[in-house]
Scaffold this motif. Structure first.
Motif, PDB file in Angstrom:
ATOM      1  N   UNK A 261       1.058  -1.504   0.295  1.00  0.00           N
ATOM      2  CA  UNK A 261      -0.309  -0.230  -0.012  1.00  0.00           C
ATOM      3  C   UNK A 261       0.993   1.356   0.343  1.00  0.00           C
ATOM      4  N   UNK A 262       0.927   1.967  -0.732  1.00  0.00           N
ATOM      5  CA  UNK A 262       1.508   3.155  -1.255  1.00  0.00           C
ATOM      6  C   UNK A 262       0.271   4.670  -0.324  1.00  0.00           C
ATOM      7  N   UNK A 263      -0.292   4.685  -0.484  1.00  0.00           N
ATOM      8  CA  UNK A 263      -1.281   5.398   0.005  1.00  0.00           C
ATOM      9  C   UNK A 263      -2.882   5.009   0.409  1.00  0.00           C
ATOM     10  N   UNK A 264      -3.550   5.223   1.004  1.00  0.00           N
ATOM     11  CA  UNK A 264      -5.675   5.647   1.565  1.00  0.00           C
ATOM     12  C   UNK A 264      -6.038   7.332   1.467  1.00  0.00           C
ATOM     13  N   UNK A 265      -6.994   7.223   0.566  1.00  0.00           N
ATOM     14  CA  UNK A 265      -7.672   8.462   0.530  1.00  0.00           C
ATOM     15  C   UNK A 265      -8.929   8.272   0.978  1.00  0.00           C
ATOM     16  N   UNK A 266      -9.324   8.385   1.568  1.00  0.00           N
ATOM     17  CA  UNK A 266     -11.013   8.959   1.550  1.00  0.00           C
ATOM     18  C   UNK A 266     -11.664   9.161   0.567  1.00  0.00           C
ATOM     19  N   UNK A 267     -12.713   8.302   0.091  1.00  0.00           N
ATOM     20  CA  UNK A 267     -13.265   8.339  -1.125  1.00  0.00           C
ATOM     21  C   UNK A 267     -14.582   8.222  -0.696  1.00  0.00           C
ATOM     22  N   UNK A 268     -15.696   9.368  -0.408  1.00  0.00           N
ATOM     23  CA  UNK A 268     -17.038   9.395  -0.680  1.00  0.00           C
ATOM     24  C   UNK A 268     -17.513   8.521   0.641  1.00  0.00           C
ATOM     25  N   UNK A 269     -18.408   7.721   0.454  1.00  0.00           N
ATOM     26  CA  UNK A 269     -18.639   6.178   1.140  1.00  0.00           C
ATOM     27  C   UNK A 269     -17.174   5.296   1.703  1.00  0.00           C
ATOM     28  N   UNK A 270     -16.655   5.482   0.494  1.00  0.00           N
ATOM     29  CA  UNK A 270     -15.047   4.198  -0.109  1.00  0.00           C
ATOM     30  C   UNK A 270     -13.954   4.824   1.221  1.00  0.00           C
ATOM     31  N   UNK A 271     -12.459   3.637   1.004  1.00  0.00           N
ATOM     32  CA  UNK A 271     -11.605   4.697   1.342  1.00  0.00           C
ATOM     33  C   UNK A 271     -10.684   3.676  -0.302  1.00  0.00           C
ATOM     34  N   UNK A 272      -9.707   5.385  -1.038  1.00  0.00           N
ATOM     35  CA  UNK A 272      -9.109   4.397  -1.881  1.00  0.00           C
ATOM     36  C   UNK A 272      -7.770   3.905  -1.419  1.00  0.00           C
TER      37      UNK A 272
ATOM     38  N   UNK B 136      -7.705   0.225  -5.201  1.00  0.00           N
ATOM     39  CA  UNK B 136      -9.218  -0.551  -5.258  1.00  0.00           C
ATOM     40  C   UNK B 136      -9.172   0.158  -4.087  1.00  0.00           C
ATOM     41  N   UNK B 137     -11.226  -0.408  -3.805  1.00  0.00           N
ATOM     42  CA  UNK B 137     -12.342   0.099  -2.208  1.00  0.00           C
ATOM     43  C   UNK B 137     -12.321  -0.706  -1.442  1.00  0.00           C
ATOM     44  N   UNK B 138     -12.335   0.086  -0.349  1.00  0.00           N
ATOM     45  CA  UNK B 138     -12.864  -0.417   0.763  1.00  0.00           C
ATOM     46  C   UNK B 138     -13.761  -0.251   1.581  1.00  0.00           C
ATOM     47  N   UNK B 139     -14.445  -0.101   2.844  1.00  0.00           N
ATOM     48  CA  UNK B 139     -15.579  -0.031   3.009  1.00  0.00           C
ATOM     49  C   UNK B 139     -15.340   0.914   4.586  1.00  0.00           C
ATOM     50  N   UNK B 140     -13.755   0.615   5.346  1.00  0.00           N
ATOM     51  CA  UNK B 140     -13.039   0.587   6.375  1.00  0.00           C
ATOM     52  C   UNK B 140     -13.626   3.398   5.953  1.00  0.00           C
ATOM     53  N   UNK B 141     -14.068   3.029   7.445  1.00  0.00           N
ATOM     54  CA  UNK B 141     -13.512   4.968   7.053  1.00  0.00           C
ATOM     55  C   UNK B 141     -11.672   5.091   7.432  1.00  0.00           C
ATOM     56  N   UNK B 142     -11.983   5.857   6.447  1.00  0.00           N
ATOM     57  CA  UNK B 142     -10.482   6.199   7.149  1.00  0.00           C
ATOM     58  C   UNK B 142     -10.125   6.448   8.684  1.00  0.00           C
ATOM     59  N   UNK B 143     -11.078   6.885   9.642  1.00  0.00           N
ATOM     60  CA  UNK B 143     -10.686   7.468  10.900  1.00  0.00           C
ATOM     61  C   UNK B 143     -10.913   6.429  11.736  1.00  0.00           C
ATOM     62  N   UNK B 144     -11.411   4.749  11.357  1.00  0.00           N
ATOM     63  CA  UNK B 144     -11.483   3.750  11.438  1.00  0.00           C
ATOM     64  C   UNK B 144     -10.113   2.801  11.418  1.00  0.00           C
ATOM     65  N   UNK B 145      -9.839   3.112  10.266  1.00  0.00           N
ATOM     66  CA  UNK B 145      -8.885   2.494   9.315  1.00  0.00           C
ATOM     67  C   UNK B 145      -7.146   3.014  10.352  1.00  0.00           C
ATOM     68  N   UNK B 146      -7.267   4.184  10.264  1.00  0.00           N
ATOM     69  CA  UNK B 146      -6.036   4.872  11.143  1.00  0.00           C
ATOM     70  C   UNK B 146      -5.348   3.826  12.366  1.00  0.00           C
ATOM     71  N   UNK B 147      -6.476   3.469  13.609  1.00  0.00           N
ATOM     72  CA  UNK B 147      -7.031   2.649  14.509  1.00  0.00           C
ATOM     73  C   UNK B 147      -5.932   1.251  13.972  1.00  0.00           C
ATOM     74  N   UNK B 148      -5.945   1.080  13.113  1.00  0.00           N
ATOM     75  CA  UNK B 148      -5.736  -0.529  12.468  1.00  0.00           C
ATOM     76  C   UNK B 148      -4.308  -0.705  11.923  1.00  0.00           C
ATOM     77  N   UNK B 149      -3.930   0.881  11.602  1.00  0.00           N
ATOM     78  CA  UNK B 149      -2.497   0.502  11.663  1.00  0.00           C
ATOM     79  C   UNK B 149      -1.306   0.961  12.320  1.00  0.00           C
TER      80      UNK B 149
END
Length: 224
Positions: free
Chosen positions: A138-149, A157-170
């Motif tokens: 992964x190079x970077x994550x970017x919030x994309x409406x209801x998804x995270x790119x 690619x797309x995931x459904x995890x909000x970037x705020x929640x994603x940050x807690x897992x990284x």
């Protein structure tokens, strides 16, 4: 309730108020007759491959009816065996792995699983297929409406995890938040520069775009 009812099968969510599903499993594995456990999770840091190669099963949220039916069929087959083999050893090994390679999760002192097991894999949608992306790619994550790119060297690619929640897992040492909508992998940062408007921009290895660093995160790059 499990102690009172002595079920043969238990479906456990991993993130729960109070004890986590891993904490509950750690208690059950030491019981005289542990039940078969199916973990239910929306978080890929819980090592999907570990589930797939162990005697226990898992359901990734949102679970499809087809996947649930397969899990139930597998459980029925185990329970129909003359002496159903309860996956005690496999479950103990899995709990140790999910706890970060050390001892099994301590039942007496539940701890946030995300803190001890940073995200290792990303399960992401790419067109009509689903990709299992190693976190190192992964190079970077970017919030994309209801998804995270999720951006890697060869695409998005797309995931459904909000970037705020994603940050807690990284792992915060490996992934830096540079904007409220962007988290970048430190290993893929080539450098920084200012644009004509005076904004600090992150330059990437392997991708042409540059990412804006918001004022709240500029200090992260002091001295670069």
């Amino acid at each position: 309730m499990i102690d009172e009812e002595a079920p043969e099968v238990v479906f456990l969510d991993i993130r729960m108020p109070g004890m986590t599903g891993l904490d509950v499993a750690a208690r059950l594995v030491d019981s005289p007759k542990p039940p078969h456990i199916v973990f239910v999770t929306a978080f890929d840091q819980y090592a999907v491959e570990a589930f797939e190669h162990s005697a226990v099963d898992y359901l990734l949220k949102p679970a499809s009816l087809d996947r649930l039916e397969k899990a139930v069929a597998k459980l029925k087959a185990r329970l129909k065996a003359p002496e159903p083999a309860l996956p005690t050893a496999a479950l103990q090994a899995l709990l140790a792995q999910l706890a970060g390679g050390g001892a099994a999760v301590q039942a007496s002192a539940p701890a946030p699983a995300a803190a001890s097991a940073p995200l290792q894999w990303i399960r992401a949608s790419h067109g009509e297929e689903t990709r299992l992306i190693p976190i190192e790619e992964v190079i970077y994550f970017q919030s994309n409406d209801k998804y995270t790119s999720v951006f890697v060297a060869d695409g998005e690619s797309l995931i459904r995890t909000p970037i705020s929640k994603l940050r807690e897992q990284l792992d915060e040492q490996q992934f830096w938040q540079i904007h409220r909508s962007v988290i970048v992998a430190a290993r893929h940062v080539a450098g920084t520069k200012q644009d004509f408007r005076g904004r600090l921009m992150v330059q990437l290895k392997g991708r042409p775009e540059q990412l804006v660093v918001s004022r709240n995160y500029v200090d992260l790059f002091r001295g670069m």
